[in-house]
Scaffold this motif. Sequence first.
Motif, mmCIF file in Angstrom:
data_model
loop_
_atom_site.group_PDB
_atom_site.id
_atom_site.type_symbol
_atom_site.label_atom_id
_atom_site.label_comp_id
_atom_site.label_asym_id
_atom_site.label_seq_id
_atom_site.Cartn_x
_atom_site.Cartn_y
_atom_site.Cartn_z
ATOM 1 N N LYS A 254 85.053 -62.305 -3.661
ATOM 2 C CA LYS A 254 86.011 -61.634 -4.545
ATOM 3 C C LYS A 254 86.275 -62.477 -5.796
ATOM 4 C CE LYS A 254 90.436 -59.282 -3.924
ATOM 5 N NZ LYS A 254 91.472 -59.059 -2.893
ATOM 6 N N ALA A 255 86.537 -61.798 -6.903
ATOM 7 C CA ALA A 255 86.814 -62.513 -8.159
ATOM 8 C C ALA A 255 87.986 -63.449 -7.975
ATOM 9 C CB ALA A 255 87.124 -61.501 -9.265
ATOM 10 N N ASP A 256 87.826 -64.681 -8.462
ATOM 11 C CA ASP A 256 88.877 -65.683 -8.331
ATOM 12 C C ASP A 256 89.119 -66.321 -9.690
ATOM 13 O OD1 ASP A 256 90.617 -67.627 -7.665
ATOM 14 O OD2 ASP A 256 89.407 -68.511 -6.071
ATOM 15 N N PRO A 257 90.104 -65.800 -10.436
ATOM 16 C CA PRO A 257 90.315 -66.295 -11.797
ATOM 17 C C PRO A 257 90.612 -67.786 -11.865
ATOM 18 C CG PRO A 257 91.515 -64.258 -11.445
ATOM 19 C CD PRO A 257 90.988 -64.683 -10.108
ATOM 20 N N SER A 258 91.065 -68.389 -10.752
ATOM 21 C CA SER A 258 91.401 -69.819 -10.832
ATOM 22 C C SER A 258 90.198 -70.701 -10.551
ATOM 23 C CB SER A 258 92.530 -70.137 -9.848
ATOM 24 O OG SER A 258 92.221 -69.641 -8.570
ATOM 25 N N ALA B 226 80.853 -60.699 -11.346
ATOM 26 C CA ALA B 226 81.345 -59.713 -12.293
ATOM 27 C C ALA B 226 82.411 -60.328 -13.192
ATOM 28 C CB ALA B 226 81.932 -58.537 -11.527
ATOM 29 N N TYR B 227 83.361 -60.992 -12.575
ATOM 30 C CA TYR B 227 84.512 -61.510 -13.313
ATOM 31 C C TYR B 227 84.077 -62.517 -14.368
ATOM 32 C CZ TYR B 227 89.066 -63.545 -14.196
ATOM 33 O OH TYR B 227 90.208 -63.979 -14.803
ATOM 34 N N TRP B 228 83.236 -63.457 -13.947
ATOM 35 C CA TRP B 228 82.897 -64.538 -14.893
ATOM 36 C C TRP B 228 81.889 -64.092 -15.925
ATOM 37 C CZ3 TRP B 228 86.336 -68.043 -15.344
ATOM 38 C CH2 TRP B 228 87.166 -68.319 -14.248
ATOM 39 N N ALA B 229 80.967 -63.188 -15.537
ATOM 40 C CA ALA B 229 80.028 -62.673 -16.532
ATOM 41 C C ALA B 229 80.789 -61.912 -17.615
ATOM 42 C CB ALA B 229 79.003 -61.763 -15.873
ATOM 43 N N THR B 230 81.796 -61.146 -17.211
ATOM 44 C CA THR B 230 82.552 -60.384 -18.200
ATOM 45 C C THR B 230 83.423 -61.304 -19.043
ATOM 46 O OG1 THR B 230 82.575 -58.566 -16.652
ATOM 47 C CG2 THR B 230 84.079 -58.408 -18.504
ATOM 48 N N THR B 231 83.962 -62.361 -18.413
ATOM 49 C CA THR B 231 84.727 -63.334 -19.191
ATOM 50 C C THR B 231 83.873 -63.870 -20.333
ATOM 51 O OG1 THR B 231 85.884 -63.975 -17.184
ATOM 52 C CG2 THR B 231 86.040 -65.475 -19.052
ATOM 53 N N VAL B 232 82.646 -64.295 -19.996
ATOM 54 C CA VAL B 232 81.767 -64.863 -21.022
ATOM 55 C C VAL B 232 81.325 -63.780 -22.004
ATOM 56 C CG1 VAL B 232 79.546 -65.978 -21.400
ATOM 57 C CG2 VAL B 232 80.994 -66.725 -19.533
ATOM 58 N N GLY B 233 80.976 -62.606 -21.468
ATOM 59 C CA GLY B 233 80.508 -61.524 -22.332
ATOM 60 C C GLY B 233 81.529 -61.132 -23.383
ATOM 61 N N LEU C 158 91.278 -61.641 -19.026
ATOM 62 C CA LEU C 158 90.752 -60.584 -18.171
ATOM 63 C C LEU C 158 91.831 -60.208 -17.165
ATOM 64 C CD1 LEU C 158 87.809 -60.132 -18.858
ATOM 65 C CD2 LEU C 158 87.217 -60.853 -16.578
ATOM 66 N N SER C 159 92.137 -58.918 -17.055
ATOM 67 C CA SER C 159 93.242 -58.539 -16.193
ATOM 68 C C SER C 159 93.013 -57.139 -15.643
ATOM 69 C CB SER C 159 94.542 -58.551 -16.982
ATOM 70 O OG SER C 159 94.484 -57.519 -17.955
ATOM 71 N N ALA C 160 94.066 -56.603 -15.028
ATOM 72 C CA ALA C 160 93.999 -55.236 -14.522
ATOM 73 C C ALA C 160 93.652 -54.271 -15.654
ATOM 74 C CB ALA C 160 95.324 -54.850 -13.889
ATOM 75 N N LEU C 161 94.183 -54.543 -16.847
ATOM 76 C CA LEU C 161 93.902 -53.666 -17.993
ATOM 77 C C LEU C 161 92.425 -53.658 -18.343
ATOM 78 C CD1 LEU C 161 96.781 -54.171 -20.549
ATOM 79 C CD2 LEU C 161 96.024 -52.051 -19.498
ATOM 80 N N THR C 162 91.806 -54.846 -18.284
ATOM 81 C CA THR C 162 90.375 -54.916 -18.591
ATOM 82 C C THR C 162 89.596 -54.041 -17.629
ATOM 83 O OG1 THR C 162 90.873 -57.250 -18.888
ATOM 84 C CG2 THR C 162 88.601 -56.558 -19.215
ATOM 85 N N LEU C 163 89.902 -54.197 -16.343
ATOM 86 C CA LEU C 163 89.188 -53.421 -15.326
ATOM 87 C C LEU C 163 89.384 -51.932 -15.581
ATOM 88 C CD1 LEU C 163 87.515 -53.423 -12.793
ATOM 89 C CD2 LEU C 163 89.584 -53.664 -11.452
ATOM 90 N N GLN C 164 90.618 -51.562 -15.894
ATOM 91 C CA GLN C 164 90.937 -50.157 -16.108
ATOM 92 C C GLN C 164 90.160 -49.595 -17.292
ATOM 93 O OE1 GLN C 164 93.514 -48.709 -14.052
ATOM 94 N NE2 GLN C 164 92.630 -46.794 -14.762
#
Lengths: 503, 222
Positions: free
Chosen positions: A83-87, B147-154, B178-184
Amino acid sequence: MVVLKPFPDPKMEQVDYPEELGITEAIMGEETKQRINERYRHELNRGERFWPDSIFKDLIVSLGIFVLVILLATFIGVAPDAKADPSDTSYLPRPEWYFLFLFKFLAIYGQIPLLGKIEWIATVIIPALAVLLLVVIPFLERNPDRYYGKRVLPIAIMGLAVVGMVILTLMSDVPTVTLEGSDLPGILQAVAGLVIPGVAVILLFLMSFAFKKASTQIMLWTTGTAALLMLGVTGVVLALAPKAETTEIEIAQTLVDQILAGQDLYAVQCTECHGDDGSVTTIEGVEGLEGKQISAINGHDVLYTLNDAAMSEVIAYGRPDAGMTPFGKAYNPEGLTKSEIDYIVVFMRYMWDDRFEIPEEALKPLFPPLADGEVPSYEVHIQPIVKRYCVSCHREGKENNNYWMTNYEEILTTGDNVDNNILPGNSESYFLQVIQETPIMDPENPDEELIGVMPPNKALKPNVVDVFTRWIMNGMPETAEQAAALFVAPTPVERAPSGTPTP
Amino acid sequence: MAMILKKLYNWLDERLGLKGIYDNILDRPEPRGNWWNTLGSASLFLFILQGATGIFLSVYYTPSPDHAYDSIQYIMDGVAFGWLVRGIHHWGATLMVVIVFIHMLRVFVTASFKYPRELTWLIGVGLLLATLGMGFTGYLLPWNQRAYWATTVGTQIAGTVPLIGEFILKALRGGTDLSALTLQRFFAAHIWMLPAVLAGLIGIHLYLIIRHGESHLPTKED
């Protein structure tokens, strides 16, 4: 029957390519358009029907693709990920594979002195130019020539661009700087991905425009050589690259897997303070938290008042006032990932929350029960028990008289009291005494406990104590085979000679 | 029976103009076909496949950071054949990018973008970019580490645009992080905006193809 003019018009061939660019009106005049349309009509006459001829081919290809997709989905599937882990800032980001070439391009570009510092040239200008180039191709190349032999320059450039994208993708895993700090891989990558194609494109342009007589052959040779050089240097880069360490991350997919993963994590991370069943209300034997009053985490107070997300947050961020340490990566790079914290929450829910029913498969016993005379082994019996009840404290960095229990060697050879701790065949071993509620007193100071009872909060179940006793009394076998060799069959009862029925 | 079918056909034909559709769209002459020319319709097929599987996935998927990951776990583990549908959507995306790209190369190599098909090419470039956009927005939705980190960099890369970078970054992410809004909004882009763009462009693309016909493979005469 349409009678065709000879095509192309001999006059057209006299026109030189560069000049065509300037005087396109003459080239794409009404006459040329008409010729193109007539030529197309001629092709249509000797062609096929859209239905059923063309559609038939389309359907075959689409069906093939459909089968391929199903095979890929079935036999390769989607790689699971945590799961994504922002920290977790240590995570190495990787885009979807078809963006890897851009990713690598940016990395190589960043190596260029001076220019490499102006990020937006590579991130904005160059990709925008590439897209713009695609958009304007029909307006750049306005001559009516379609045959490959007349379009060597554009096809060669596109070919080099595609080879470039392929090799950048291939090299995307190789870092630009080695661990020893050498820039060599980065330089080689820049040569393969930027320098060779760049030089080749400039040469191709010079051949087309400056030396007008350059033949198609020379241009093809240039392109081929450049492509081979690019692939060759890429081969060198890949050959020199250190073997990438593939870190396998365990992803628990099913509920049972998640509960079991959570149980293992709980045993190591949480048992120290909360006990193996979460019932502890006074912490004992933990440095810095000695005597702290906490609430039992296996009851309604916690399980009914906190939802899963809130429980995850408490584990990740801690509760400083209540003594709860933060376990998430935000406070500790070595901490638990978001997924691991989720598994612990799932384990707590299904194990202790009476609104949830634990699946049968998740309740398998910690170790196989012992038969009469059977000797337990480290790998089958001791390891899972130790992991569940002991390792939480008995590992590096905890207060434990330097007694670590994370593997077979450590259990036998570490600790301040190693000389008396585990003595094969000796029931006076300290280890066996403390797990049976008998603390060891300091010989020099009989009022002080040298080792308290273990585990400090709650006595082990008799069958667990039995496993440890049999193991130590029989010389601590490591593998199942060694233990089997020590199996003492229960003394056979004297039987009457066969044939005579016993009364 | 045959009579009834004939009557039914006639009734529909009067109203829908089936004969006209057949004559104008299906019974068209084409240059002698070759297998490279099937890649466009293969792309269309993949678009429909992605649409169908995507609609199924949206039944179970929840676009929130708290539930996205778990809802996909559920699709993989709890829904009958959910793993297959997600697998098809995942690999379909990869294949769609590959096929659309090869289709573009084919059109470029055979110079099919030249008169009278310049507009078809322009629309095609739009389709290629929208397909990549689908890949980029769809990649975030599983809300896993990749997904999270690729989008952070992208999105960071988009933020390096001079002057308006900050604005683009915030518009993409719906804030500084990156937050709930980004995902939405990635979800909205992935299932509404980009598919709408794609469908519209595909419509124009197809119209242009029917209007001008498929180009023939160039020979020395061209």
